[in-house]
Design an enzyme around this catalytic site. Structure first.
Site, PDB file in Angstrom:
ATOM      1  N   ARG A 102      -1.889  13.296   2.770  1.00 52.78           N
ATOM      2  CA  ARG A 102      -0.894  14.211   2.332  1.00 52.78           C
ATOM      3  C   ARG A 102      -0.615  14.232   0.741  1.00 52.78           C
ATOM      4  NH1 ARG A 102       4.217  11.065   2.483  1.00 52.78           N
ATOM      5  NH2 ARG A 102       3.798   9.107   3.488  1.00 52.78           N
ATOM      6  N   ASP A 108      -4.322   0.911   8.632  1.00 52.09           N
ATOM      7  CA  ASP A 108      -3.200   0.719   7.853  1.00 52.09           C
ATOM      8  C   ASP A 108      -3.733  -0.454   6.699  1.00 52.09           C
ATOM      9  OD1 ASP A 108      -0.806  -0.722   7.132  1.00 52.09           O
ATOM     10  OD2 ASP A 108      -0.145  -0.887   8.867  1.00 52.09           O
ATOM     11  N   VAL A 109      -3.274  -0.063   5.549  1.00 55.46           N
ATOM     12  CA  VAL A 109      -3.880  -1.047   4.504  1.00 55.46           C
ATOM     13  C   VAL A 109      -3.312  -2.536   4.536  1.00 55.46           C
ATOM     14  CG1 VAL A 109      -4.287   1.011   2.964  1.00 55.46           C
ATOM     15  CG2 VAL A 109      -1.863  -0.074   2.948  1.00 55.46           C
ATOM     16  N   TYR A 133      10.964  -0.172  -4.845  1.00 56.58           N
ATOM     17  CA  TYR A 133       9.954   0.513  -5.111  1.00 56.58           C
ATOM     18  C   TYR A 133       9.527   0.403  -6.318  1.00 56.58           C
ATOM     19  CZ  TYR A 133       7.885   5.138  -6.355  1.00 56.58           C
ATOM     20  OH  TYR A 133       6.849   5.952  -6.581  1.00 56.58           O
TER      21      TYR A 133
END
Length: 247
Positions: free
Chosen positions: A16, A64-65, A157
């Site tokens: 996405r 999943d990284v 973040y």
């Protein structure tokens, strides 16, 4: 002339948003594209449809990284099915709007693990192949929030994106002798992806400071990525390229 003919690219978080657009532009430029996704089968199918229409080889991997063994499996599968990975785009990340006072320890860990540890594990998984062939491009997707004081974004973040910048600079020094180029792209507010979580008031403040008076597009960032990971970029490494319309 296509920029990435005979190149194999792996994009993490390609189901996405910016990850999908990067997959599209890299494939348009001639690369064989593999991408990972964590949950959205529907999103992965949409990205796959775009790549199939472009006509080049591609692969989609549910991974999943944060899972070291799975990322090693993905890297081996890419090499077996498409060839040695020439290009890695560490795009996988997450967005969560929560103030520090209400942030759980698990929130912090998940942000750091997805964004920073994920980039580390994906890079480590493809590194031997790049060293063996004495070439490679690694591109980390950072954020203007990782270094700009005017961006009021969640603490975890900002910290994760700032860590990616440090990761970029240190890794470029370490692997330059193998002909591997490492850079970071730091977009400002875009018309899709995590920027959609920005409150209207903050968006207005951003636009007031932006010289171009508009948000960027996913395609504009993907076009820069395509150049940075191409053979036309042979000397820029360890850099963070800011795309913010001059905020």
């Amino acid at each position: 002339m296509e920029l990435l003919v005979d190149r194999v690219a792996l994009v993490t978080g390609g189901s996405r948003g910016l990850g999908r657009e990067i997959c599209r532009v890299l494939a348009r430029e001639g690369a064989s594209v593999a991408f990972t996704y964590r949950r959205s089968e529907e999103g992965a199918a949409e990205t796959s449809a775009i790549l199939e229409e472009l006509g080049g080889p591609f692969r989609a991997y549910k991974a999943d990284v944060r899972d070291r063994e799975r990322m090693l499996e993905v890297a081996k599968s890419v090499e077996a099915e498409l060839g040695t990975t020439d290009i890695l785009v560490n795009n996988a990340g997450k967005s969560q709007v929560v103030p520090l006072a209400l942030m759980e320890e698990a929130d912090w860990d998940d942000m750091m693990d997805t964004t920073v540890k994920g980039a580390f594990l994906a890079t480590q998984a493809v590194m031997r192949g790049m060293v063996r062939q004495k070439r490679g491009h690694i591109l980390n997707i950072g954020s203007l929030a990782g270094g700009a004081k005017m961006m009021n974004a969640p603490v975890h973040y900002c910290a994760a994106k700032a860590a990616l910048r440090g990761f970029t600079e240190a890794l470029a020094k370490e692997v330059g002798r193998y002909g591997i180029v490492v850079n970071c792209v730091a977009p400002g507010v875009l018309d899709g992806g995590t920027s959609r979580n920005l409150p209207e008031r903050k968006l207005e403040q951003y636009l007031d400071h932006c010289a171009l008076g508009r948000v960027g597009t996913l395609e504009e960032v993907a076009e820069v990525v395509a150049f940075l990971v191409s053979s036309r970029n042979t000397y820029m490494t360890g850099a963070t390229i800011v795309l913010d319309g001059a905020v």
